[in-house]
Enzyme design. Structure first.
Site: not given
Ligand SMILES: [Zn+2]
Length: 275
Positions: A237, A259
């Site tokens: 990610d 994130h």
């Molecule tokens: Zn992910």
């Protein structure tokens, strides 16, 4: 001097979208130098485009969302991660929905799709994001550091209160080879109660044990590929979110990041070092 790249031939992929549960087709097309990564919404009138860049990030709730002129793309991070891992500067992604297919919850199939397409070098110098000093973003006990480094390396610590997961640490040099072997296959992980709550909100409808690793208080509901699959997916990610700044050169040290913090770092780097 490194040159910019694109894919050598168009490739396409169809699969279910995680949140909508509907089939999505994504066609990747070669693009000219300095195009960057652009999503074209072929399902909308006029086929509007959204550029995958840090300034366009508008939400980081469970996934990374970009938006331009009111047009959104949700959950772009796994496709972005594969593009970063493969070192692709320019590509147009024609897509008929607001999110890419979930595939198996990792970026392996996207990376293999890029390998199938092949990579073509373009006649223009690459503008890398070269970390020239220490940069740091914090949120409580979470942080991401960027340090000068001759290569691209990620050292990630994830700390999860669940005894099944606990503290995991991963440190990888992000080369194409390492990315495919150690990072790309690591799938999304979710807690069973979270999955139920999402379903009630009408989200995560495409999520099945085929594309999300689910755990509950008793244990894992499906087998892991790696014992530390969670931290590897966190690295996947981060590699995807950093691509929103550009192709990076540096050492990234992250603790408990997600994130929100990843894309805060991308915005900072783009503002300080982007051209
Ligand atoms: Zn992910």
């Amino acid at each position: 001097m490194a040159f910019q790249t694109t894919i050598a031939a168009p490739v396409s992929y169809t699969g279910v979208g995680l949140h909508s549960g509907k089939d999505v087709t994504m066609k990747l097309q070669p693009a000219e130098a300095d195009t960057g990564i652009v999503f074209t919404r072929v399902d909308l009138p006029g086929q509007p485009q959204v550029e995958a860049k840090a300034e366009n990030v508008t939400s980081t709730l469970r996934a990374t969302t970009i938006e331009d002129n009111g047009i959104k793309m949700f959950t772009i991070e796994h496709v972005m991660s594969a593009l970063h891992g493969a070192g692709i500067d320019n590509v147009e992604i024609c897509i008929n929905a607001e999110e890419p297919p979930v595939a198996d919850g990792s970026s392996r199939e996207f990376f293999q799709l890029l390998q199938k397409a092949g990579i073509r070098q373009l006649d223009r110098e690459r503008q890398e994001i070269v970390i020239d000093q220490l940069y740091r973003v914090d949120d409580g006990d979470k942080f991401v550091l960027a340090l000068p480094y001759d290569g691209f390396r990620v050292s990630f610590t994830s700390i999860n209160p669940h005894p099944l997961i606990g503290i995991q640490y991963g440190d990888y040099e992000i080369t194409e080879e390492n990315y495919l072997k150690e990072i790309a296959p690591a799938r999304t992980i979710a807690y069973e109660k979270e999955v139920e709550a999402l379903h009630k909100m009408g989200l995560g409808l495409g999520g099945t044990l085929e594309n999300v690793i689910v755990y509950n208080d008793e244990g894992w509901m499906n087998p892991l590929i790696y014992p530390d699959e969670l931290v590897r997916h966190k690295i996947l990610d981060l590699v995807g979110d950093l691509r929103l700044a550009g192709i990076v050169k540096g050492h990234f040290v992250a603790v408990k990041s997600g994130h929100a913090l990843n894309t805060t770092m991308s915005k900072l780097l783009k503002a300080k070092l982007g051209k």
